[in-house]
Motif scaffolding. Structure first.
Motif, short mmCIF file in Angstrom:
data_model
loop_
_atom_site.label_atom_id
_atom_site.label_comp_id
_atom_site.label_asym_id
_atom_site.label_seq_id
_atom_site.Cartn_x
_atom_site.Cartn_y
_atom_site.Cartn_z
N UNK A 122 22.54 7.06 -33.31
CA UNK A 122 22.58 8.08 -34.36
C UNK A 122 21.46 7.92 -35.38
N UNK A 123 21.10 9.03 -35.99
CA UNK A 123 20.00 9.03 -36.94
C UNK A 123 20.47 8.75 -38.36
N UNK A 124 21.68 9.12 -38.65
CA UNK A 124 22.24 8.85 -39.98
C UNK A 124 23.77 8.93 -39.86
N UNK A 125 24.46 8.14 -40.68
CA UNK A 125 25.92 8.20 -40.63
C UNK A 125 26.55 7.63 -41.88
N UNK A 126 27.78 8.04 -42.13
CA UNK A 126 28.58 7.50 -43.24
C UNK A 126 29.98 7.19 -42.70
N UNK A 127 30.73 6.43 -43.48
CA UNK A 127 32.13 6.20 -43.15
C UNK A 127 32.88 7.53 -43.18
N UNK A 128 34.05 7.56 -42.51
CA UNK A 128 34.74 8.83 -42.38
C UNK A 128 36.01 8.95 -43.20
N UNK A 129 37.15 9.15 -42.50
CA UNK A 129 38.39 9.52 -43.16
C UNK A 129 39.17 8.35 -43.74
N UNK A 130 40.24 8.71 -44.45
CA UNK A 130 41.12 7.71 -45.05
C UNK A 130 41.93 7.00 -43.98
N UNK A 131 42.25 5.74 -44.24
CA UNK A 131 43.06 4.98 -43.30
C UNK A 131 43.76 3.85 -44.04
N UNK A 132 44.74 3.28 -43.38
CA UNK A 132 45.43 2.09 -43.88
C UNK A 132 45.32 0.99 -42.84
N UNK A 133 44.87 -0.17 -43.27
CA UNK A 133 44.85 -1.32 -42.36
C UNK A 133 46.27 -1.78 -42.12
N UNK A 134 46.52 -2.26 -40.92
CA UNK A 134 47.83 -2.74 -40.53
C UNK A 134 47.76 -4.20 -40.11
N UNK A 135 48.80 -4.96 -40.33
CA UNK A 135 48.77 -6.36 -39.91
C UNK A 135 48.94 -6.49 -38.41
N UNK A 136 48.46 -7.59 -37.88
CA UNK A 136 48.71 -7.89 -36.48
C UNK A 136 50.16 -8.38 -36.33
N UNK A 137 50.79 -8.01 -35.22
CA UNK A 137 52.14 -8.52 -34.98
C UNK A 137 52.09 -10.04 -34.80
N UNK A 138 53.03 -10.78 -35.38
CA UNK A 138 52.95 -12.24 -35.31
C UNK A 138 52.99 -12.81 -33.90
N UNK A 139 53.47 -12.04 -32.95
CA UNK A 139 53.56 -12.55 -31.58
C UNK A 139 52.34 -12.21 -30.73
N UNK A 140 51.39 -11.49 -31.30
CA UNK A 140 50.19 -11.20 -30.52
C UNK A 140 49.44 -12.49 -30.28
N UNK A 141 49.02 -12.70 -29.05
CA UNK A 141 48.40 -13.98 -28.69
C UNK A 141 47.11 -14.24 -29.44
N UNK A 142 46.30 -13.20 -29.55
CA UNK A 142 44.98 -13.40 -30.12
C UNK A 142 45.06 -13.16 -31.62
N UNK A 143 45.26 -14.19 -32.36
CA UNK A 143 45.44 -14.02 -33.79
C UNK A 143 44.14 -13.62 -34.48
N UNK A 144 43.01 -13.88 -33.82
CA UNK A 144 41.73 -13.49 -34.44
C UNK A 144 41.40 -12.03 -34.19
N UNK A 145 42.27 -11.34 -33.44
CA UNK A 145 42.02 -9.93 -33.15
C UNK A 145 41.95 -9.14 -34.46
N UNK A 146 41.03 -8.22 -34.58
CA UNK A 146 40.98 -7.41 -35.80
C UNK A 146 42.30 -6.69 -36.04
N UNK A 147 42.61 -6.48 -37.26
CA UNK A 147 43.84 -5.75 -37.58
C UNK A 147 43.73 -4.33 -37.06
#
Lengths: 495, 245
Positions: A120-145
């Motif tokens: 892309x030639x130019x870009x900005x961030x987009x829409x509103x969002x809410x970050x969510x926690x990872x489920x405690x039982x997910x194996x990969x704890x370093x996985x992005x939320x």
């Protein structure tokens, strides 16, 4: 701001002056020479690397000259995109990692094409969002939320989120990106499932999020807002014990397990889970979701397929009507509530959403309120709003315009300059002849505010200061989606 | 280049003659609104775009509703009143081609000013002004569309299914110079490869570079640049651009 507001007429009278070649003369009785807020308080400044900008992209920078209650000048960056000057189109993306995982705008834009010359030639961030926690039982704890979109999100015709209900039940604002420009309107989605067993069609609630628990806004009248003190201080948590949620094949995060949020009971139901093939045929159907609450198993949406999860009566409906080997027909309708017309979800449609339209038909939107998420202390001890701002709009030439209002970029990432404006003041600043904007949508701001431009040599420049702190330095935030001008056509070398 | 005039201004008079002269010169222009004001055209009903064959809302009135369009007008319109919530886009040539004038909601406009007439070739009503500058919306889902002017404006050619003749690929189309290609909208789910010959072959040269295909990505619109614009004679739809000839 101490500069008085311009009369509304001044906008209309001056909207095109800066751009027009005209022999017309303004009549003194109905026009004003009073300068705009931008002209009065800001000065146009040089754009680093301007000579290296690719064709079709123009950047104009304005730096605050009348600091009033501030100690450091803010920076207004205006990018104009001309789709007739270069083979480019306006698009949005949820990133190379797919929907459901946040990425920086830089990573999202780099993932648009594996070929550097087609980034892309130019870009900005987009829409509103809410970050969510990872489920405690997910194996990969370093996985992005993971995350939830607030409002409609679409890329290439694929719907990633239902609409917000909105204060009047008619949805919230979004920009429909199609035909090379953004069209800003109130959007509503209508989602339904029709089973092949002859039973009645049933509505489903949302896409790509934790069943039983919506974030940021109610999706329908069944969603109950929970007080912050009941949900561990989380803002904008909505509960509905009876839901069906669809997961798309580009949702690359494990589908939710029960009990993601320890403060909410409506997402605890083991529920029911159905896997659909590309044609809607049920290829798997079983009680439980996401591999089970106490299991470390991770369940992903199969390539080309979809997954449905139900809780409460939603789970019961799936159990009774989505039997193995049967077919579910999924209907997803997007409606422009302003004009009551359907927007077909074809491959050329993208949508990013936000709550506030700043400008409509060349004037500050009447309903625009004055809000601020983060305040600081001004030079005289009174509050200033430091919310960085991002807008997506169109101008008198019919071109797309991206605008950011931030503090000044710093020499290194050990320090930052975070600044912005109150929401209504942001709309007023954009409402001027110098920018010639007709319509504008306020995109996600604050720490999400990011503007990236490419150079004609293929490198990129991030020209907004990072304001999130991690490991002792300031970094740009990972966000849900991005809006960009990308290469839509190109000559291919002869083989 | 198009003549572009906006009705967003208030209290100013337009330089119509100058605008026409510049139109002839092909110069981009933003001029000012007509002398028509909100008090004129009193007979135009709410929710209607009224087109008159006389100046100042006189003569025979034709009403259309919000969202209406006419890709080819009889050329008799001399004044309009836009009593809808949408923007009216008024073009100097048929099929949304030529000069463009916009009329904002609740405003009117005149197409004879100072004895000079601006011909109305086509018009449409759209929810936002920026949509006046493009005609891509005419191209429907699953279609490949090419246009005589930039940004999806002017005469459109639609390809909704591939040729099946023995000399063509079963997944493409070939054609002659009658098919315009100043801009393209690929409304399919596949990528699009254009070629300069009707046999899905040929090359373009630009300086020392030789190109064998011009690609338009799926779902994308593009104003085609030199040396490719106007030279397309065949195209095919592919899953990956490596499949281009």
């Amino acid at each position: 701001m101490t500069t008085p507001l311009r009369p509304a007429l001044a906008l209309a009278a001056t909207l095109t002056t800066a751009l027009a070649l005209t022999t017309s003369t303004a009549t003194a009785s109905t026009t004003t020479t009073e300068p705009s807020l931008l002209a009065a308080n800001w000065t146009q400044t040089g754009v680093p690397g301007a000579k290296d900008l690719p064709a079709g992209i123009t950047v104009t920078n304005w730096t605050e000259k009348n600091l009033e209650n501030r100690t450091r000048p803010r920076l207004l960056q205006v990018v104009e995109i001309d789709p007739t000057a270069a083979p480019l189109d306006l698009q949005s993306t949820v990133g190379v990692e797919g929907d459901g995982q946040a990425e920086t705008v830089a990573d999202q834009l780099a993932g648009v094409s594996p070929v550097a010359s087609r980034h892309p030639l130019v870009g900005v961030n987009g829409g509103l969002f809410k970050s969510e926690p990872a489920h405690p039982k997910l194996r990969t704890t370093s996985r992005p939320v993971t995350l939830q979109h607030l409002g409609v999100s679409v890329t290439d015709g694929v719907l990633h989120s239902a609409s917000c209900l909105g204060p009047d039940g008619k949805g919230t604002n979004g920009a429909v990106i199609q035909y090379g420009v953004p069209y800003i309107t109130k959007l509503r989605t209508k989602l339904s499932l029709t089973p092949s067993d002859g039973s009645a069609t049933v509505a489903f609630d949302d896409i790509n999020r934790d069943p039983g628990r919506a974030r940021g806004c109610a999706r329908d009248g069944d969603d109950e807002a929970l007080p912050e003190e009941r949900v561990g201080g989380q803002k904008g948590v909505y509960a509905d014990a009876d839901e069906i949620i669809l997961f798309t094949s580009d949702y690359k995060y494990p589908v939710p397990k029960p009990g993601l949020d320890p403060y909410v009971t409506t997402d605890d139901d083991e529920g029911y889970e159905v896997v659909l093939g590309p044609t809607g045929k049920v290829t798997a159907a079983h009680p439980g979701r996401g591999g089970g609450k106490d299991s470390t198993t991770e369940v992903y949406v199969p390539s080309g397929g979809r997954v449905l999860q139900g809780v409460g009566t939603g789970g019961t409906w799936l159990r009774d009507h989505a039997r193995l080997g049967s077919t579910l027909t999924i209907s997803q309708k997007l409606t422009d509530e302003r004009f009551g017309r359907e927007i077909p979800l074809g491959p050329s449609v993208d949508v990013v959403s936000s709550f506030h339209q700043l400008l409509r038909d060349g004037a500050v939107a009447q309903e625009l309120r004055n809000s601020c998420g983060a305040t600081g202390t001004g030079a005289d001890g009174t509050p200033i709003c430091t919310d960085s701002r991002v807008a997506l709009g169109t101008n008198v030439r019919g071109h797309t315009v991206l605008v950011t209002l931030t503090g000044q970029p710093q020499q290194d990432n050990t320090t930052t300059h975070e600044d912005g404006a109150w929401l209504h003041a942001w709309g007023e600043l954009l409402d001027c002849e110098e920018l010639g904007l007709i319509d504008a949508l306020n995109l996600d701001g604050g720490g999400s505010a990011t503007l990236i431009t490419a150079t004609s040599t293929g490198s990129t420049v991030v020209s907004t200061p990072p304001t999130d702190r991690a490991n002792g330095v300031y970094v740009h935030r990972a966000v849900a989606d991005a809006v960009y001008a990308g290469i839509s056509g190109y000559g291919m070398y002869k083989k | 280049m198009n003549i572009i005039r906006t009705s967003t201004r208030i209290g100013v008079r337009r330089g119509s003659l100058f605008a026409v002269l510049l139109a002839l010169l092909g110069t981009a222009l933003l001029t000012l609104p007509g002398k028509a004001d909100a008090a004129a055209f009193p007979d135009c009903p709410a929710g209607r775009f009224c087109l008159y064959d006389g100046s100042g809302g006189t003569g025979t009135r034709t009403d259309v509703t919000e969202g209406a369009k006419a890709e080819r007008d009889a050329g008799t319109i001399l004044s309009v009143k836009n009593n809808t919530r949408m923007w009216a886009c008024v073009y100097g040539r048929p099929e949304y081609g030529g000069g463009l004038q916009t009329v904002r909601p609740t405003h009117g406009d005149e197409y004879v000013v100072g004895g000079t007439r601006w011909m109305v070739g086509s018009y449409k009503l759209v929810p936002a002004r920026a949509l006046c500058f493009t005609g891509y919306e005419r191209c429907q889902d699953t279609e490949v569309c090419t246009f005589a002017e930039r940004n999806g404006r002017g005469a459109m050619t639609v390809f909704d299914k591939p040729d099946t003749g023995p000399s063509t690929h079963d997944h493409g189309n070939s054609y002659g110079p009658e098919v315009p290609s100043a801009s393209v909208f690929n409304q399919t789910g596949k990528h699009l490869c254009f070629y300069p010959t009707a046999t899905y072959q040929g090359t373009w040269r630009q300086g020392s570079t030789t190109y064998g295909a011009y690609v338009v990505l799926r779902g994308q619109s593009v104003t085609v640049p030199a040396p490719f614009a106007g030279t397309f004679r065949s195209h095919e739809l592919v899953d990956g651009t490596s499949e281009c000839q």
